[in-house]
Write a protein that holds these residues in place. Structure first.
Motif, PDB file in Angstrom:
ATOM      1  N   ARG A 189       0.838  -1.212   0.000  1.00 55.40           N
ATOM      2  CA  ARG A 189       0.000   0.000   0.000  1.00 55.40           C
ATOM      3  C   ARG A 189       0.866   1.253   0.000  1.00 55.40           C
ATOM      4  O   ARG A 189       0.588   2.216  -0.721  1.00 55.40           O
ATOM      5  N   LEU A 190       1.931   1.241   0.795  1.00 56.12           N
ATOM      6  CA  LEU A 190       2.836   2.389   0.844  1.00 56.12           C
ATOM      7  C   LEU A 190       3.493   2.607  -0.516  1.00 56.12           C
ATOM      8  O   LEU A 190       3.576   3.746  -1.001  1.00 56.12           O
ATOM      9  N   GLU A 191       3.920   1.540  -1.146  1.00 52.16           N
ATOM     10  CA  GLU A 191       4.550   1.653  -2.453  1.00 52.16           C
ATOM     11  C   GLU A 191       3.573   2.216  -3.491  1.00 52.16           C
ATOM     12  O   GLU A 191       3.933   3.075  -4.297  1.00 52.16           O
ATOM     13  N   ARG A 192       2.321   1.773  -3.462  1.00 53.65           N
ATOM     14  CA  ARG A 192       1.310   2.319  -4.383  1.00 53.65           C
ATOM     15  C   ARG A 192       1.105   3.809  -4.133  1.00 53.65           C
ATOM     16  O   ARG A 192       0.999   4.592  -5.076  1.00 53.65           O
ATOM     17  N   ASP A 193       1.056   4.215  -2.860  1.00 53.52           N
ATOM     18  CA  ASP A 193       0.875   5.629  -2.544  1.00 53.52           C
ATOM     19  C   ASP A 193       2.076   6.460  -2.999  1.00 53.52           C
ATOM     20  O   ASP A 193       1.909   7.550  -3.545  1.00 53.52           O
ATOM     21  N   VAL A 194       3.275   5.946  -2.784  1.00 56.20           N
ATOM     22  CA  VAL A 194       4.481   6.672  -3.219  1.00 56.20           C
ATOM     23  C   VAL A 194       4.475   6.816  -4.731  1.00 56.20           C
ATOM     24  O   VAL A 194       4.708   7.904  -5.268  1.00 56.20           O
ATOM     25  N   HIS A 195       4.178   5.738  -5.446  1.00 52.83           N
ATOM     26  CA  HIS A 195       4.176   5.789  -6.911  1.00 52.83           C
ATOM     27  C   HIS A 195       3.087   6.721  -7.430  1.00 52.83           C
ATOM     28  O   HIS A 195       3.271   7.366  -8.460  1.00 52.83           O
ATOM     29  N   ALA A 196       1.974   6.821  -6.722  1.00 50.12           N
ATOM     30  CA  ALA A 196       0.909   7.741  -7.136  1.00 50.12           C
ATOM     31  C   ALA A 196       1.338   9.197  -6.963  1.00 50.12           C
ATOM     32  O   ALA A 196       0.887  10.068  -7.712  1.00 50.12           O
TER      33      ALA A 196
END
Length: 143
Positions: free
Chosen positions: A23-30
């Motif tokens: 989830r953190l990785e998805r948020d960072v990439h967004a």
């Protein structure tokens, strides 16, 4: 499988940690521009510090410019990240692929010769002549 991992305390916490990192990785990439997001990997955060792994110094420099807005954006999404560290993680070089060798069929080569011969002198005709020469009998003979 999720039930199996949730059943024991050690494996269950591992599953939760993996989901949280995802989830953190998805948020960072967004929050990052697309070309930069594709080049960033994350290490699990510790004590409010997030570590980004990038492949070269140029990406690290671009990412450093983004860190204040990233920390703010992550805070707005509920993440308690106070610091972002960037590490250049040079991966082992990929073995070089052999160069592609295009092959023209006999009919394709005949068609290109006919087109070359039908054209007036021009850069296009010169380019076709080089192409025909490269693909004629080993690439050294012009026709």
């Amino acid at each position: 499988m999720a039930d199996l991992l949730s059943a024991s305390d050690g494996a269950g916490s591992l599953l939760v940690a993996a989901e949280q990192l995802g989830r953190l990785e998805r948020d960072v990439h967004a929050l990052l521009p697309e070309p930069l997001a594709a080049s960033v990997r994350l290490a699990p955060p510790r004590d409010g510090t997030l570590v980004f792994l990038v492949s070269n110094n140029a990406l690290a420099a671009r990412l450093r410019q983004q860190t204040p807005s990233l920390i703010e954006g992550l805070a707005q999404r509920g993440w308690l990240i106070r610091t972002i560290r960037i590490r250049v993680s040079i991966a082992e070089p990929q073995p070089q692929k052999p160069p592609k060798e295009a092959r023209l069929s006999r009919q394709g080569l005949v068609s290109l010769r006919e087109l070359r011969d039908a054209l007036e002198p021009s850069p296009l005709r010169d380019a076709l002549a080089r192409l025909v020469a490269r693909h004629s009998y080993g690439g050294t003979r012009k026709s």
